[in-house]
Design a protein around this motif. Sequence first.
Motif, short mmCIF file in Angstrom:
data_model
loop_
_atom_site.label_atom_id
_atom_site.label_comp_id
_atom_site.label_asym_id
_atom_site.label_seq_id
_atom_site.Cartn_x
_atom_site.Cartn_y
_atom_site.Cartn_z
N THR A 50 0.87 -1.18 0.00
CA THR A 50 0.00 0.00 0.00
C THR A 50 0.91 1.23 0.00
O THR A 50 1.35 1.68 1.06
CB THR A 50 -0.92 0.01 1.24
OG1 THR A 50 -1.63 -1.23 1.30
CG2 THR A 50 -1.91 1.16 1.19
N GLN A 53 0.75 4.06 2.47
CA GLN A 53 0.95 3.69 3.88
C GLN A 53 2.13 2.72 4.01
O GLN A 53 2.03 1.68 4.66
CB GLN A 53 -0.31 3.04 4.43
CG GLN A 53 -1.52 3.92 4.36
CD GLN A 53 -2.78 3.20 4.80
OE1 GLN A 53 -2.75 2.08 5.31
NE2 GLN A 53 -3.92 3.83 4.59
N VAL A 56 3.73 2.83 9.01
CA VAL A 56 2.52 3.16 9.75
C VAL A 56 2.83 3.34 11.23
O VAL A 56 3.55 2.53 11.83
CB VAL A 56 1.46 2.04 9.57
CG1 VAL A 56 0.21 2.32 10.37
CG2 VAL A 56 1.14 1.84 8.10
N ASN A 57 2.25 4.38 11.81
CA ASN A 57 2.29 4.64 13.25
C ASN A 57 0.86 5.03 13.64
O ASN A 57 0.50 6.20 13.57
CB ASN A 57 3.28 5.76 13.57
CG ASN A 57 3.24 6.19 15.02
OD1 ASN A 57 2.69 5.50 15.87
ND2 ASN A 57 3.82 7.35 15.31
N THR A 59 -2.47 6.11 13.13
CA THR A 59 -3.15 6.72 11.98
C THR A 59 -2.24 7.66 11.20
O THR A 59 -2.71 8.39 10.33
CB THR A 59 -4.42 7.48 12.44
OG1 THR A 59 -4.03 8.49 13.38
CG2 THR A 59 -5.43 6.55 13.07
N ASP A 60 -0.95 7.68 11.51
CA ASP A 60 0.02 8.49 10.78
C ASP A 60 0.77 7.58 9.81
O ASP A 60 1.21 6.49 10.18
CB ASP A 60 0.99 9.17 11.74
CG ASP A 60 1.79 10.28 11.07
OD1 ASP A 60 1.23 10.98 10.21
OD2 ASP A 60 2.97 10.44 11.40
N PHE A 61 0.92 8.05 8.57
CA PHE A 61 1.53 7.23 7.53
C PHE A 61 2.68 7.96 6.85
O PHE A 61 2.63 9.17 6.67
CB PHE A 61 0.49 6.88 6.44
CG PHE A 61 -0.77 6.28 6.98
CD1 PHE A 61 -0.77 5.06 7.62
CD2 PHE A 61 -1.97 6.96 6.86
CE1 PHE A 61 -1.94 4.51 8.11
CE2 PHE A 61 -3.15 6.42 7.35
CZ PHE A 61 -3.13 5.18 7.98
N PRO A 63 4.43 7.65 3.15
CA PRO A 63 4.24 6.97 1.87
C PRO A 63 5.54 6.40 1.33
O PRO A 63 6.64 6.82 1.70
CB PRO A 63 3.71 8.09 0.96
CG PRO A 63 4.28 9.34 1.54
CD PRO A 63 4.34 9.11 3.03
N SER A 64 5.41 5.44 0.42
CA SER A 64 6.58 4.79 -0.17
C SER A 64 7.45 5.78 -0.95
O SER A 64 8.65 5.55 -1.11
CB SER A 64 6.17 3.63 -1.07
OG SER A 64 5.41 4.11 -2.16
N THR A 125 6.62 14.34 10.85
CA THR A 125 5.95 13.11 11.27
C THR A 125 5.55 13.21 12.73
O THR A 125 6.07 14.05 13.48
CB THR A 125 6.86 11.89 11.09
OG1 THR A 125 8.05 12.09 11.88
CG2 THR A 125 7.26 11.69 9.64
N TYR A 130 7.18 3.46 13.85
CA TYR A 130 6.60 3.18 12.54
C TYR A 130 7.02 1.78 12.11
O TYR A 130 8.17 1.40 12.33
CB TYR A 130 7.07 4.20 11.50
CG TYR A 130 6.48 5.57 11.67
CD1 TYR A 130 5.43 5.99 10.87
CD2 TYR A 130 6.97 6.44 12.64
CE1 TYR A 130 4.87 7.25 11.03
CE2 TYR A 130 6.42 7.70 12.81
CZ TYR A 130 5.38 8.10 12.00
OH TYR A 130 4.83 9.36 12.15
N GLY A 132 6.52 -1.27 8.80
CA GLY A 132 6.08 -1.51 7.44
C GLY A 132 6.75 -2.75 6.89
O GLY A 132 7.71 -3.27 7.48
#
Length: 141
Positions: A50, A53, A56-57, A59-61, A63-64, A125, A130, A132
């Motif tokens: 995804t 996302q 992930v932490n 609801t904080d993301f 992106p790749s 952030t 986090y 992933g």
Amino acid sequence: TLTVSPTTSTATLASITDNSNLNDFTPVSLTTAWNLTAGSTVTLVGWFGTPAQALVNGTDFIPSSKVEGRVGASAYAPFSSAAVGGIGTAGGSLQLFSQAVAAGSYFGTRTDQLDLRLDLTGTTTLAGDYTGTLNLQAIVQ
């Protein structure tokens, strides 16, 4: 056969520095091995399932596109490309290497260091941990 074997399954980052590209993860050593009957290249692809996302932490993301990778001395590049040879996700993939093979080299192995970093230039952030998953897959084309 075609395999990718990391020496460790976890890359860690002690702390995140916002607005910086100096967020280096611990490197991961990867061994790619092949025993083929056909094909012209062995390619290693990394991707996040995804892209919006990748890390992930709660609801904080992150992106790749903010996660960058490289193999060897190549320049860092973000995980923001299309799938390669049908492997990966749109906007969340990165080709890490492509090696030519032919009748004389249908059997081989290579060991590479995968370097990962966060480029958070212009980004803030939330504090916290986090997590992933970076998927790695070798393909023959």
